[in-house]
Design a protein around this motif. Structure first.
Motif, PDB file in Angstrom:
ATOM      1  N   LEU A  74      70.579  95.265   0.431  1.00  0.00           N
ATOM      2  CA  LEU A  74      69.202  95.742   0.346  1.00  0.00           C
ATOM      3  C   LEU A  74      68.630  95.789   1.757  1.00  0.00           C
ATOM      4  O   LEU A  74      68.777  94.832   2.528  1.00  0.00           O
ATOM      5  CB  LEU A  74      68.369  94.802  -0.528  1.00  0.00           C
ATOM      6  CG  LEU A  74      66.857  95.072  -0.597  1.00  0.00           C
ATOM      7  CD1 LEU A  74      66.575  96.428  -1.249  1.00  0.00           C
ATOM      8  CD2 LEU A  74      66.156  93.943  -1.352  1.00  0.00           C
ATOM      9  N   LEU A  75      67.984  96.897   2.110  1.00  0.00           N
ATOM     10  CA  LEU A  75      67.328  97.030   3.408  1.00  0.00           C
ATOM     11  C   LEU A  75      65.863  96.656   3.253  1.00  0.00           C
ATOM     12  O   LEU A  75      65.192  97.132   2.327  1.00  0.00           O
ATOM     13  CB  LEU A  75      67.446  98.455   3.938  1.00  0.00           C
ATOM     14  CG  LEU A  75      68.863  98.898   4.318  1.00  0.00           C
ATOM     15  CD1 LEU A  75      69.533  99.593   3.143  1.00  0.00           C
ATOM     16  CD2 LEU A  75      68.839  99.815   5.528  1.00  0.00           C
ATOM     17  N   VAL A  76      65.368  95.801   4.164  1.00  0.00           N
ATOM     18  CA  VAL A  76      63.988  95.319   4.086  1.00  0.00           C
ATOM     19  C   VAL A  76      63.314  95.536   5.436  1.00  0.00           C
ATOM     20  O   VAL A  76      63.640  94.873   6.420  1.00  0.00           O
ATOM     21  CB  VAL A  76      63.924  93.828   3.693  1.00  0.00           C
ATOM     22  CG1 VAL A  76      62.479  93.433   3.410  1.00  0.00           C
ATOM     23  CG2 VAL A  76      64.815  93.533   2.499  1.00  0.00           C
TER      24      VAL A  76
ATOM     25  N   PHE B   2      67.629 104.424  10.291  1.00  0.00           N
ATOM     26  CA  PHE B   2      68.780 104.742   9.451  1.00  0.00           C
ATOM     27  C   PHE B   2      68.838 106.244   9.186  1.00  0.00           C
ATOM     28  O   PHE B   2      68.247 106.749   8.237  1.00  0.00           O
ATOM     29  CB  PHE B   2      68.728 103.940   8.151  1.00  0.00           C
ATOM     30  CG  PHE B   2      69.168 102.517   8.330  1.00  0.00           C
ATOM     31  CD1 PHE B   2      70.478 102.140   8.086  1.00  0.00           C
ATOM     32  CD2 PHE B   2      68.280 101.568   8.802  1.00  0.00           C
ATOM     33  CE1 PHE B   2      70.896 100.830   8.290  1.00  0.00           C
ATOM     34  CE2 PHE B   2      68.686 100.251   9.009  1.00  0.00           C
ATOM     35  CZ  PHE B   2      69.996  99.885   8.756  1.00  0.00           C
ATOM     36  N   GLY B   3      69.574 106.932  10.081  1.00  0.00           N
ATOM     37  CA  GLY B   3      69.854 108.339   9.871  1.00  0.00           C
ATOM     38  C   GLY B   3      71.010 108.490   8.890  1.00  0.00           C
ATOM     39  O   GLY B   3      71.538 107.505   8.355  1.00  0.00           O
TER      40      GLY B   3
ATOM     41  N   ASP C  27      75.476 106.658   5.576  1.00  0.00           N
ATOM     42  CA  ASP C  27      76.821 106.938   5.070  1.00  0.00           C
ATOM     43  C   ASP C  27      77.760 105.774   5.351  1.00  0.00           C
ATOM     44  O   ASP C  27      78.571 105.384   4.486  1.00  0.00           O
ATOM     45  CB  ASP C  27      77.376 108.221   5.700  1.00  0.00           C
ATOM     46  CG  ASP C  27      76.718 109.475   5.160  1.00  0.00           C
ATOM     47  OD1 ASP C  27      76.006 109.380   4.143  1.00  0.00           O
ATOM     48  OD2 ASP C  27      76.908 110.552   5.761  1.00  0.00           O
ATOM     49  N   ARG C  28      77.651 105.226   6.544  1.00  0.00           N
ATOM     50  CA  ARG C  28      78.518 104.088   6.873  1.00  0.00           C
ATOM     51  C   ARG C  28      78.167 102.883   6.016  1.00  0.00           C
ATOM     52  O   ARG C  28      79.068 102.175   5.532  1.00  0.00           O
ATOM     53  CB  ARG C  28      78.383 103.738   8.354  1.00  0.00           C
ATOM     54  CG  ARG C  28      79.337 102.628   8.786  1.00  0.00           C
ATOM     55  CD  ARG C  28      79.185 102.275  10.243  1.00  0.00           C
ATOM     56  NE  ARG C  28      80.046 101.157  10.594  1.00  0.00           N
ATOM     57  CZ  ARG C  28      79.895 100.412  11.681  1.00  0.00           C
ATOM     58  NH1 ARG C  28      78.925 100.686  12.548  1.00  0.00           N
ATOM     59  NH2 ARG C  28      80.710  99.405  11.923  1.00  0.00           N
ATOM     60  N   LEU C  29      76.871 102.639   5.816  1.00  0.00           N
ATOM     61  CA  LEU C  29      76.452 101.510   4.982  1.00  0.00           C
ATOM     62  C   LEU C  29      76.987 101.666   3.571  1.00  0.00           C
ATOM     63  O   LEU C  29      77.474 100.702   2.963  1.00  0.00           O
ATOM     64  CB  LEU C  29      74.926 101.401   4.982  1.00  0.00           C
ATOM     65  CG  LEU C  29      74.330 100.290   4.118  1.00  0.00           C
ATOM     66  CD1 LEU C  29      74.909  98.930   4.485  1.00  0.00           C
ATOM     67  CD2 LEU C  29      72.808 100.287   4.248  1.00  0.00           C
ATOM     68  N   ARG C  30      76.922 102.868   3.021  1.00  0.00           N
ATOM     69  CA  ARG C  30      77.439 103.101   1.655  1.00  0.00           C
ATOM     70  C   ARG C  30      78.945 102.885   1.565  1.00  0.00           C
ATOM     71  O   ARG C  30      79.458 102.539   0.506  1.00  0.00           O
ATOM     72  CB  ARG C  30      77.074 104.511   1.203  1.00  0.00           C
ATOM     73  CG  ARG C  30      75.592 104.708   0.913  1.00  0.00           C
ATOM     74  CD  ARG C  30      75.322 106.050   0.257  1.00  0.00           C
ATOM     75  NE  ARG C  30      73.899 106.198  -0.042  1.00  0.00           N
ATOM     76  CZ  ARG C  30      73.038 106.860   0.732  1.00  0.00           C
ATOM     77  NH1 ARG C  30      73.463 107.451   1.849  1.00  0.00           N
ATOM     78  NH2 ARG C  30      71.764 106.936   0.395  1.00  0.00           N
ATOM     79  N   SER C  31      79.645 103.102   2.679  1.00  0.00           N
ATOM     80  CA  SER C  31      81.084 102.860   2.670  1.00  0.00           C
ATOM     81  C   SER C  31      81.419 101.369   2.690  1.00  0.00           C
ATOM     82  O   SER C  31      82.515 100.964   2.312  1.00  0.00           O
ATOM     83  CB  SER C  31      81.746 103.555   3.864  1.00  0.00           C
ATOM     84  OG  SER C  31      81.477 102.871   5.077  1.00  0.00           O
TER      85      SER C  31
ATOM     86  N   THR D  64      66.756 103.002  18.393  1.00  0.00           N
ATOM     87  CA  THR D  64      66.818 101.936  17.388  1.00  0.00           C
ATOM     88  C   THR D  64      68.066 102.049  16.523  1.00  0.00           C
ATOM     89  O   THR D  64      68.471 101.067  15.888  1.00  0.00           O
ATOM     90  CB  THR D  64      65.564 101.947  16.491  1.00  0.00           C
ATOM     91  OG1 THR D  64      65.525 103.165  15.742  1.00  0.00           O
ATOM     92  CG2 THR D  64      64.295 101.821  17.311  1.00  0.00           C
ATOM     93  N   ARG D  65      68.686 103.232  16.487  1.00  0.00           N
ATOM     94  CA  ARG D  65      69.909 103.383  15.683  1.00  0.00           C
ATOM     95  C   ARG D  65      71.077 102.620  16.289  1.00  0.00           C
ATOM     96  O   ARG D  65      72.024 102.266  15.582  1.00  0.00           O
ATOM     97  CB  ARG D  65      70.238 104.870  15.512  1.00  0.00           C
ATOM     98  CG  ARG D  65      69.191 105.577  14.680  1.00  0.00           C
ATOM     99  CD  ARG D  65      69.474 107.024  14.434  1.00  0.00           C
ATOM    100  NE  ARG D  65      68.364 107.627  13.694  1.00  0.00           N
ATOM    101  CZ  ARG D  65      68.266 108.896  13.392  1.00  0.00           C
ATOM    102  NH1 ARG D  65      69.240 109.741  13.748  1.00  0.00           N
ATOM    103  NH2 ARG D  65      67.212 109.369  12.735  1.00  0.00           N
TER     104      ARG D  65
END
Length: 337
Positions: free
Chosen positions: A8-10, A20-21, A26-30, A304-305
């Motif tokens: 979860l991102l907070v 979060f581009g 996409d990387r987080l979902r992987s 920030t990315r």
């Protein structure tokens, strides 16, 4: 097969939108499973509480509310808090450390733009560019007068670094690109051999202040560092020295710095102030030998990315059973930003 934890991102809405581009998401979902909502800034909202009950990993950033004992109790499966920003102070609580969670920070990634900004400020200070820019707006025809001044130079300057923090270390490394006469460092926790290997010399604060032409501050905001650079310390600086602060405004006595700059004895380049911003009518803000920027040295926009990527690196290492890059402990938080 690698376990994909519930994540979860907070953070604030605007922070999530910038940090979060599509590549980061996409990387987080992987790496992890993302439910609905993927992101929240309110840990007490019912739909978020349902997600919190399942969350094994929190990715936090600016705007994350404090992780209190009550909120952590609502996350019984939580194993890691991976912060996508620098300081954890706004969200850390005693309960966070008592849970034995993995806690990491992206402060190392944030150090890069701050160090880059600081190097630029040092170069501008060497040429007195900020002072001359203010003068040129008033007397645009007097440019020829500066061509023969010996003090407008970045050759063989003595630069002082107060605080051998992750940013201070990067600034020392970047200063190697300049032909400085000497880089002096003061920090009670620094290793003299490590400082020497980086091309600098560890000295006491008073010796550093008496010798430097450019003073760059890299101290965390702690009770022990409040006004670490006060009237006495500023008085030790040579005439014409420039004070650069990209750390926290509270480490400098604003009134004392204003007096020195108003007298024309010192100049300043300040990305942070105390208070921040300075109040309307501030004398310090109006001085032509003081350059103020609105706390822009740290990561902004797409910078920030880089911190989001750092947190995702931490997540991948955690899932692979590798040690974290930048774990934060309760003890370490007492001496860092």
């Amino acid at each position: 097969m690698r376990h994909r934890p519930e994540a979860l991102l907070v953070m604030r809405r605007d922070t999530f939108g910038v940090q979060f581009g599509h590549l980061q998401l996409d990387r987080l979902r992987s790496l992890a499973r993302l439910g609905d909502p993927v992101w929240s800034e309110d840990l007490d909202e019912p739909s978020t509480r349902a997600r919190l009950a399942e969350a094994e990993v929190l990715l936090t950033s600016w705007g994350c509310p404090p992780l209190t004992a009550e909120r952590l109790d609502a996350a019984p499966r939580l194993r890691a808090v991976l912060h996508c920003a620098g300081s954890l102070r706004p969200l850390a609580s005693e309960a966070l450390w008592q849970r034995g969670l993995l806690v990491t920070s992206a402060a190392e990634a944030n150090a890069r733009p701050v160090a880059e900004y600081t190097l630029a400020a040092i170069i501008l200070a060497g040429k007195k560019a900020h002072v001359l820019a203010a003068q040129s707006r008033v007397r645009p025809a007097d440019w020829s007068a500066v061509q023969h001044r010996e003090d407008l130079s970045n050759y063989r300057r003595v630069v002082g670094i107060v605080g051998y923090s992750r940013i201070g270390r990067r600034v020392v490394d970047l200063l190697r690109t300049l032909d400085t006469a000497e880089i002096l460092v003061t920090d009670p926790y620094a290793d003299p051999a490590e400082v020497a290997a980086a091309g600098a010399r560890l000295v006491g604060l008073d010796e550093l202040l008496r010798r430097v032409e450019i003073l760059s501050l890299h101290l965390p905001a702690l009770p022990a560092t409040r006004h670490a650079i006060g009237a006495r310390e500023l008085g030790l600086l040579p005439d014409g020295a420039t004070v650069i602060n990209t750390a926290r405004g509270s480490v400098v006595d604003t009134d004392a710095l204003e007096r020195e700059c108003a007298a024309g004895r010192l100049d300043a380049i300040l990305d942070v102030t105390d208070p921040e911003p300075l109040p309307p009518g501030s004398r310090l803000a109006a001085l032509p030998n003081v350059m103020l920027t609105p706390h822009i040295a740290g990561s902004l926009g797409t910078e920030t990315r880089r911190m989001a990527d750092h947190a995702l690196d931490e997540l991948e290492r955690h899932l692979d059973g590798r040690p974290p890059l930048d774990a934060v402990t309760h003890e370490a938080l007492a001496v860092r930003a």
